[in-house]
Design an enzyme around this catalytic site. Structure first.
Site, PDB file in Angstrom:
ATOM      1  N   GLU A   1       0.807  -1.234   0.000  1.00 38.03           N
ATOM      2  CA  GLU A   1       0.000   0.000   0.000  1.00 38.03           C
ATOM      3  C   GLU A   1       0.833   1.274   0.000  1.00 38.03           C
ATOM      4  O   GLU A   1       0.588   2.196   0.778  1.00 38.03           O
ATOM      5  CB  GLU A   1      -0.975  -0.017   1.193  1.00 38.03           C
ATOM      6  CG  GLU A   1      -1.887  -1.232   1.174  1.00 38.03           C
ATOM      7  CD  GLU A   1      -2.799  -1.356   2.393  1.00 38.03           C
ATOM      8  OE1 GLU A   1      -2.820  -0.424   3.217  1.00 38.03           O
ATOM      9  OE2 GLU A   1      -3.466  -2.388   2.509  1.00 38.03           O
TER      10      GLU A   1
ATOM     11  N   ASP B   1     -12.077 -10.425  -0.756  1.00 32.44           N
ATOM     12  CA  ASP B   1     -13.356 -10.507  -0.057  1.00 32.44           C
ATOM     13  C   ASP B   1     -14.309  -9.514  -0.705  1.00 32.44           C
ATOM     14  O   ASP B   1     -13.882  -8.619  -1.433  1.00 32.44           O
ATOM     15  CB  ASP B   1     -13.253 -10.317   1.470  1.00 32.44           C
ATOM     16  CG  ASP B   1     -12.557  -9.043   1.909  1.00 32.44           C
ATOM     17  OD1 ASP B   1     -12.525  -8.065   1.131  1.00 32.44           O
ATOM     18  OD2 ASP B   1     -12.055  -9.011   3.045  1.00 32.44           O
TER      19      ASP B   1
ATOM     20  N   GLU C   1      -5.977 -10.866  -1.134  1.00 28.16           N
ATOM     21  CA  GLU C   1      -6.830 -10.615   0.043  1.00 28.16           C
ATOM     22  C   GLU C   1      -8.297 -10.535  -0.362  1.00 28.16           C
ATOM     23  O   GLU C   1      -9.029  -9.639   0.073  1.00 28.16           O
ATOM     24  CB  GLU C   1      -6.421  -9.306   0.734  1.00 28.16           C
ATOM     25  CG  GLU C   1      -4.967  -9.236   1.143  1.00 28.16           C
ATOM     26  CD  GLU C   1      -4.580  -7.961   1.874  1.00 28.16           C
ATOM     27  OE1 GLU C   1      -5.477  -7.211   2.317  1.00 28.16           O
ATOM     28  OE2 GLU C   1      -3.365  -7.707   2.012  1.00 28.16           O
TER      29      GLU C   1
ATOM     30  N   ASN D   1       2.243  -5.253  -3.035  1.00 28.78           N
ATOM     31  CA  ASN D   1       0.839  -5.591  -2.765  1.00 28.78           C
ATOM     32  C   ASN D   1       0.030  -4.311  -2.510  1.00 28.78           C
ATOM     33  O   ASN D   1       0.495  -3.421  -1.796  1.00 28.78           O
ATOM     34  CB  ASN D   1       0.810  -6.488  -1.512  1.00 28.78           C
ATOM     35  CG  ASN D   1      -0.512  -7.163  -1.277  1.00 28.78           C
ATOM     36  OD1 ASN D   1      -1.065  -7.773  -2.181  1.00 28.78           O
ATOM     37  ND2 ASN D   1      -1.019  -7.082  -0.053  1.00 28.78           N
TER      38      ASN D   1
ATOM     39  N   HIS E   1     -10.155  -6.411  -2.305  1.00 30.53           N
ATOM     40  CA  HIS E   1     -11.246  -6.059  -1.381  1.00 30.53           C
ATOM     41  C   HIS E   1     -12.328  -5.338  -2.178  1.00 30.53           C
ATOM     42  O   HIS E   1     -12.210  -4.148  -2.478  1.00 30.53           O
ATOM     43  CB  HIS E   1     -10.733  -5.155  -0.257  1.00 30.53           C
ATOM     44  CG  HIS E   1      -9.731  -5.822   0.634  1.00 30.53           C
ATOM     45  ND1 HIS E   1     -10.067  -6.864   1.469  1.00 30.53           N
ATOM     46  CD2 HIS E   1      -8.402  -5.618   0.801  1.00 30.53           C
ATOM     47  CE1 HIS E   1      -8.991  -7.267   2.129  1.00 30.53           C
ATOM     48  NE2 HIS E   1      -7.967  -6.531   1.737  1.00 30.53           N
TER      49      HIS E   1
HETATM   50  O1  G3I Z   1      -4.169  -6.802  19.120  1.00 30.56           O
HETATM   51  C1  G3I Z   1      -5.193  -5.912  19.592  1.00 30.56           C
HETATM   52  C2  G3I Z   1      -5.769  -6.436  20.856  1.00 30.56           C
HETATM   53  O2  G3I Z   1      -4.784  -6.446  21.860  1.00 30.56           O
HETATM   54  C3  G3I Z   1      -6.972  -5.559  21.271  1.00 30.56           C
HETATM   55  O3  G3I Z   1      -7.588  -6.100  22.379  1.00 30.56           O
HETATM   56  C4  G3I Z   1      -7.984  -5.480  20.122  1.00 30.56           C
HETATM   57  C5  G3I Z   1      -9.133  -4.535  20.444  1.00 30.56           C
HETATM   58  O4  G3I Z   1      -9.619  -3.893  19.296  1.00 30.56           O
HETATM   59  O5  G3I Z   1      -7.335  -4.998  18.984  1.00 30.56           O
HETATM   60  C6  G3I Z   1      -6.282  -5.827  18.547  1.00 30.56           C
HETATM   61  O6  G3I Z   1      -5.719  -5.279  17.387  1.00 30.56           O
HETATM   62  C7  G3I Z   1      -6.489  -5.407  16.209  1.00 30.56           C
HETATM   63  C8  G3I Z   1      -5.628  -6.129  15.184  1.00 30.56           C
HETATM   64  O7  G3I Z   1      -6.297  -6.180  13.937  1.00 30.56           O
HETATM   65  C9  G3I Z   1      -5.266  -7.546  15.603  1.00 30.56           C
HETATM   66  O8  G3I Z   1      -6.411  -8.274  15.822  1.00 30.56           O
HETATM   67  C10 G3I Z   1      -6.864  -4.026  15.700  1.00 30.56           C
HETATM   68  O9  G3I Z   1      -7.766  -3.405  16.598  1.00 30.56           O
HETATM   69  C11 G3I Z   1      -7.475  -4.111  14.327  1.00 30.56           C
HETATM   70  O10 G3I Z   1      -7.648  -2.806  13.802  1.00 30.56           O
HETATM   71  C12 G3I Z   1      -6.567  -4.893  13.405  1.00 30.56           C
HETATM   72  O11 G3I Z   1      -7.216  -4.973  12.149  1.00 30.56           O
HETATM   73  C13 G3I Z   1      -6.483  -5.543  11.099  1.00 30.56           C
HETATM   74  C14 G3I Z   1      -6.245  -4.493  10.021  1.00 30.56           C
HETATM   75  O12 G3I Z   1      -5.568  -5.095   8.922  1.00 30.56           O
HETATM   76  C15 G3I Z   1      -5.430  -3.317  10.520  1.00 30.56           C
HETATM   77  O13 G3I Z   1      -5.307  -2.356   9.511  1.00 30.56           O
HETATM   78  C16 G3I Z   1      -7.286  -6.686  10.507  1.00 30.56           C
HETATM   79  O14 G3I Z   1      -7.401  -7.740  11.470  1.00 30.56           O
HETATM   80  C17 G3I Z   1      -6.653  -7.216   9.230  1.00 30.56           C
HETATM   81  O15 G3I Z   1      -7.529  -8.082   8.581  1.00 30.56           O
HETATM   82  C18 G3I Z   1      -6.360  -6.048   8.287  1.00 30.56           C
HETATM   83  O16 G3I Z   1      -5.704  -6.577   7.164  1.00 30.56           O
HETATM   84  C19 G3I Z   1      -5.367  -5.646   6.137  1.00 30.56           C
HETATM   85  C20 G3I Z   1      -4.110  -6.169   5.460  1.00 30.56           C
HETATM   86  O17 G3I Z   1      -3.098  -6.392   6.404  1.00 30.56           O
HETATM   87  C21 G3I Z   1      -3.640  -5.196   4.387  1.00 30.56           C
HETATM   88  N1  G3I Z   1      -4.704  -4.910   3.444  1.00 30.56           N
HETATM   89  C22 G3I Z   1      -5.963  -4.492   4.018  1.00 30.56           C
HETATM   90  C23 G3I Z   1      -6.441  -5.505   5.052  1.00 30.56           C
HETATM   91  C24 G3I Z   1      -7.828  -5.177   5.581  1.00 30.56           C
HETATM   92  O18 G3I Z   1      -7.844  -3.943   6.249  1.00 30.56           O
END
Ligand code: G3I
Length: 377
Positions: free
Chosen positions: A182, A290, A288, A223, A259
């Site tokens: 990105e 969906d 990715e 990517n 996406h």
């Molecule tokens: O680890 C913390 C945890 O300690 C806490 O309790 C919890 C409460 O919200 O949050 C946890 O962190 C989360 C993290 O994922 C791990 O689970 C974040 O809030 C959450 O925002 C984060 O989201 C991820 C996101 O990337 C961040 O930008 C998604 O799971 C993940 O699917 C998403 O993946 C991205 C790719 O890497 C890149 N392309 C886009 C894609 C979708 O956004």
């Protein structure tokens, strides 16, 4: 084989027809997806398993396409049904979060691969390839990094050390790495990130050189999202990757995240776009996939969603450079979408109770109809 390619071309044309309709209808789908030619009628004659009963990875075998999913390692630990489907349906896996910087280097110079190794062990036990995700990104960085004040030389050294350590740790075990993720805005300009601001655009080429140094066999990908079709952003990525190739930078793959959202319709030129990157000598992949839906969801929307998954999969199957198709989580039970788009969701191919949705059946159909492939394995 030739027959297979023609059959799939016809299906793509059908789906593209539906896509045009989606663009026109904007927020709702007035008509169901066209039913493709009956695929399951003579499964034996095509030499592929019965698509009404086989798993996705069984159906993908003759195509040499890796069919993957992002893995939520918490679900992997706690949910037996999740584990069973992840192992059964997919030939490759991507860690959804646990190889990101905040997880692998939470404190400067202190690396933690505990969760990532859980994913690696699962993949090894189930003979799955691993797509590493991600070495350089602007998001999910640890506070010590984002809140520090760095000179160019310091930040360059931090980036180099991170890539050498993380890619080096997994050396020989990662099939493909998302090295840079990105780096562009939708208008084709470079995104304003800590990397661009402090180091300048050369961080991209350097990242690929360091990743190659650390793990020479991994296929190194750029990517991004909103680059599935031909547009200002994918044009900019194309220009950059062409330039890097000319300069001998070891960039080897182009990943379109995939996406999509039913409310916006789908790009019509995914195949053409993948093909131009393939002509640069790059591997390509849908990394990715969906297709999110505005809630509440009805069956017409579920068919629209199936058409989105299918459009990307068919395009990938028809392009020899396309080596993998990964869904970003396979169940609505654990899905990133509601956290980012509160009005949308149900983006995966299985519902919250692990029932397969029309999208999962469309993928099975596409794989069964695909030609035997000469793609690189
Ligand atoms: O680890 C913390 C945890 O300690 C806490 O309790 C919890 C409460 O919200 O949050 C946890 O962190 C989360 C993290 O994922 C791990 O689970 C974040 O809030 C959450 O925002 C984060 O989201 C991820 C996101 O990337 C961040 O930008 C998604 O799971 C993940 O699917 C998403 O993946 C991205 C790719 O890497 C890149 N392309 C886009 C894609 C979708 O956004």
């Amino acid at each position: 084989m030739q027959l297979g390619r023609k059959t799939l071309t016809a299906v793509v044309t059908g789906t593209l027809g539906v896509t045009l309709l989606a663009g026109a209808a904007a927020t709702s789908w007035a008509a169901p997806a066209k039913t493709p030619a009956p695929a399951a009628a003579h499964p034996g004659a095509r030499g592929v398993p019965d698509p009404t009963t086989a798993t996705l990875r069984q159906l993908a075998r003759h195509t040499k396409l890796e069919i993957g999913t992002a893995i939520d390692t918490a679900a992997l630990r706690n949910d037996a049904t999740y584990r069973e489907i992840a192992a059964r349906e997919f030939s490759s896996v991507t860690p959804e979060n646990v190889m990101k910087w905040y997880a692998t280097e939470p404190q400067r110079g202190q690396f933690d691969f505990t969760e990532a190794e859980q994913l690696m062990a699962f993949a090894a036990a189930n003979r799955q390839k691993v797509r590493g995700h991600v070495l350089v990104w602007h998001s999910q960085l640890p506070a010590w990094l984002t809140e520090g004040t760095w000179t160019r030389a310091e930040l360059r050294s931090i980036l180099r050390q991170h890539i050498l350590t993380v890619a080096g740790h997994f050396r020989g075990r990662i099939w493909a790495w998302d090295v840079v993720n990105e780096a562009f805005n939708d208008d084709g300009t470079l995104r304003d990130t800590i990397w661009l601001r402090t180091i300048g655009p050369s961080y991209i080429a350097d990242a690929f050189r360091w990743a190659h140094q650390a793990d020479p066999k991994a296929i190194l990908f750029y990517n991004d999202y909103n680059v599935e079709g031909i547009n200002a952003k994918s044009n900019a990525v194309y220009a950059l990757l062409r330039q890097l190739k000319r300069e001998g930078v070891p960039v080897e793959g182009f990943g379109a995240q995939g996406h999509l959202a039913t409310q916006y319709g789908f790009p019509r030129d995914v195949l053409e776009n993948l093909r131009r990157f393939g002509r640069l000598g790059l591997a390509t992949a849908i990394t990715e996939a969906d297709v999110r839906i505005v809630l509440p969801v009805d069956n017409a929307e579920r068919w629209a969603q199936a058409a989105g998954y299918s459009l990307m999969l068919e395009s990938c199957l028809l392009e020899r450079s396309c080596i993998s198709y990964t869904v970003w989580g396979f169940t609505d039970r654990y899905q990133w979408v509601p956290g980012v788009f509160p009005e949308e969701g149900e983006a995966a191919i299985y519902d919250v109770n692990y029932n397969p949705k029309p999208a999962r059946d469309a993928m099975a159909r596409d794989l069964a109809l695909a030609p035997h492939s000469g793609r690189r394995g």
